[in-house]
Scaffold this motif. Structure first.
Motif, PDB file in Angstrom:
ATOM      1  N   THR A 127       0.813  -1.211   0.000  1.00 22.91           N
ATOM      2  CA  THR A 127       0.000   0.000   0.000  1.00 22.91           C
ATOM      3  C   THR A 127       0.849   1.265   0.000  1.00 22.91           C
ATOM      4  O   THR A 127       0.327   2.349  -0.269  1.00 22.91           O
ATOM      5  N   SER A 130       3.658   4.017  -4.720  1.00 25.72           N
ATOM      6  CA  SER A 130       2.993   5.056  -5.513  1.00 25.72           C
ATOM      7  C   SER A 130       3.387   4.997  -6.983  1.00 25.72           C
ATOM      8  O   SER A 130       2.737   5.638  -7.816  1.00 25.72           O
ATOM      9  N   ARG A 145       1.847   4.751 -12.391  1.00 24.59           N
ATOM     10  CA  ARG A 145       1.786   5.598 -11.202  1.00 24.59           C
ATOM     11  C   ARG A 145       0.374   5.619 -10.631  1.00 24.59           C
ATOM     12  O   ARG A 145      -0.605   5.611 -11.373  1.00 24.59           O
ATOM     13  N   ARG A 146       0.316   5.689  -9.325  1.00 27.55           N
ATOM     14  CA  ARG A 146      -0.973   5.747  -8.646  1.00 27.55           C
ATOM     15  C   ARG A 146      -1.791   6.953  -9.092  1.00 27.55           C
ATOM     16  O   ARG A 146      -2.992   6.853  -9.329  1.00 27.55           O
ATOM     17  N   ASP A 147      -1.148   8.123  -9.220  1.00 26.01           N
ATOM     18  CA  ASP A 147      -1.883   9.351  -9.525  1.00 26.01           C
ATOM     19  C   ASP A 147      -2.238   9.488 -10.998  1.00 26.01           C
ATOM     20  O   ASP A 147      -3.045  10.342 -11.367  1.00 26.01           O
ATOM     21  N   PHE A 153      -3.499   0.849 -12.093  1.00 29.06           N
ATOM     22  CA  PHE A 153      -2.369   0.784 -11.163  1.00 29.06           C
ATOM     23  C   PHE A 153      -2.694  -0.157 -10.005  1.00 29.06           C
ATOM     24  O   PHE A 153      -1.841  -0.952  -9.584  1.00 29.06           O
ATOM     25  N   ALA A 154      -3.915  -0.088  -9.486  1.00 26.99           N
ATOM     26  CA  ALA A 154      -4.299  -0.941  -8.363  1.00 26.99           C
ATOM     27  C   ALA A 154      -4.231  -2.416  -8.716  1.00 26.99           C
ATOM     28  O   ALA A 154      -4.106  -3.273  -7.836  1.00 26.99           O
ATOM     29  N   LEU A 331      -6.010  -2.798  -3.651  1.00 27.42           N
ATOM     30  CA  LEU A 331      -5.139  -3.506  -4.590  1.00 27.42           C
ATOM     31  C   LEU A 331      -5.774  -4.855  -4.937  1.00 27.42           C
ATOM     32  O   LEU A 331      -6.042  -5.665  -4.056  1.00 27.42           O
TER      33      LEU A 331
END
Length: 420
Positions: A127, A130, A145-147, A153-154, A331
């Protein structure tokens, strides 16, 4: 390159072994291989990391650590061990929110299998990710990337090595902090929830030989490892009906306490208290097998009661059982996906034939609670039951088919639990 995994129960079947020293060399290797897997520190107890094709270690790549103070992140080479990363992070004034019980494991391997520590409000190690960089089946370098990549991404963080060879990861960090560790003995099981909520990170240990709990449950908790922030008050002398350990202890009976992180309330940096074991020493007992099942946190009492009739069977082949809590996440293949969880971890004796029938009984007893296995441990759950326990399982299977249509990163275990 090791011939076997850390526990010694898996001999790697690879026809060829590689230790590239540069990213371009790794990309050519992946592109030219029919079957390939990356191996880290070898702490998986099953054949998730095994292949009959090419086995590649990333330990020869530059072991970089890049701290971004403005974003509060660190970008780290995939093969670096958590203990080595933590030392460098702490020197820079930063910390990871959690660590696993042993700091000897590689960052990429631990993330890929959703390895975790403990804490009601703390997620697993994955978790913190990023961003990650990986070499895909065609040898291309992909960064997600998470953003920027959201839901996709998850699905790519806890990926079991099925999507490519991860080369670097970016992790969220927090300011460095200090922790005190206290060990308490003889917790009544009825106080389990209160114990878990009592400190930053809490682990409970039982050998299933504890006899009758004075409050009615079948097995007492032998040890409570409370890892509290250094400025929190120590537990009172009569805390939850327990007694204080009068000296350092090891969770596995008979093992030397010097292998473990400092106890008795001695303050120390986060990375020298959150793990149970010290980096320079043998973690756990060494001669062992491990299994772990993640259950809905709300089902803790019922799940432990379901195991009570098996107490004698479990104890006969058990070294120690650890109970931990892990916060929910998003995730896809994380055992904590969508639910706060109780992790029931078994450190068995190193005799697979003796453990197997007991493991089958444990899995039958836990079946009503939709158990999700730790992907790197020994388990025999039915593949259909495992798939049903993960709401995004079909989405991950589709993603794996998209990124690796020829099955380059497949293993026998993946083929069983993630059929194409």
């Amino acid at each position: 390159m090791p011939e076997r995994n850390w526990a010694g129960n898996v001999r790697y079947a690879a026809a060829r072994r590689h230790r590239p020293t540069g990213l371009d060399e790794l990309r050519r290797l992946v592109a030219g291989s029919d079957r390939i897997r990356a191996v880290g520190t070898g702490h998986s107890f099953n054949r998730l990391g095994d292949t009959a094709g090419d086995l590649v270690s990333l330990a020869g790549l530059p072991q970089t650590v890049e701290v971004d103070r403005e974003r509060a992140t660190v970008t780290v080479a995939a093969a670096m061990r958590y203990g080595d990363l933590a030392t460098r992070l702490h020197a820079a004034g930063f910390a990871l929110p959690t660590m696993a019980s042993l700091p000897h494991i590689s960052v990429a391997g631990a993330v890929a299998t959703a390895t975790h520590g403990s804490g009601d409000g703390i997620g697993n190690l994955a978790t913190a990710v990023s961003a990650l960089e990986l070499v895909t089946a065609d040898g291309e370098l992909l960064t997600v990337r998470r953003d920027a990549d959201g839901d996709r991404f998850a699905g790519m963080v806890v990926a079991l090595g099925a999507l490519g060879v991860v080369t670097r990861l970016t992790l969220d960090v927090v300011p460095a902090f200090e922790v005190r560790q206290y060990v308490r003995l003889g917790l009544p099981r009825a106080a389990l929830d209160e114990a878990f909520a009592s400190a930053y990170s809490v682990s409970l240990f039982t050998d299933w030989r504890g006899g009758a709990d004075p409050r009615g449950a079948a097995g007492r908790i032998d040890q409570v490892w409370r890892k509290q922030l250094a400025d929190a008050p120590p537990p009172p002398a009569d805390w939850l009906g327990t007694t204080a350990a009068t000296g350092p202890v090891h969770p596995v009976p008979g093992m030397p306490a010097r292998n473990c992180t400092a106890q008795l309330g001695e303050p120390g940096p986060w990375h020298e208290r959150l793990p149970h074991f010290r980096l320079g020493f043998t973690p756990s007992s060494g001669d062992e097998l491990q299994s772990e099942y993640h259950l809905p946190r709300a089902a803790a009492t019922g799940a432990l009661a379901a195991l009570d009739p098996l107490a004698d069977r479990i104890a006969a082949v058990l070294q120690i059982c650890e109970l931990r809590t892990v916060a929910a996440d998003e995730l896809w293949l994380s055992p904590q996906y969508g639910r706060d969880s109780l992790a029931v971890h078994f450190t068995w004796i190193g005799d697979g034939d003796a453990v197997a029938p007991v493991l089958a009984e444990v899995e039958r007893a836990l079946a009503p609670f939709a158990p999700r296995p730790h992907w790197g441990k020994v388990f025999t759950l039915d593949p259909a039951a495992v798939a049903a326990a993960y709401p995004r399982f079909a989405d991950f299977a589709a993603l794996a088919g998209e990124l690796d249509p020829a099955g380059k990163f497949r293993t026998d275990l993946l083929d069983r639990y993630l059929p194409r």
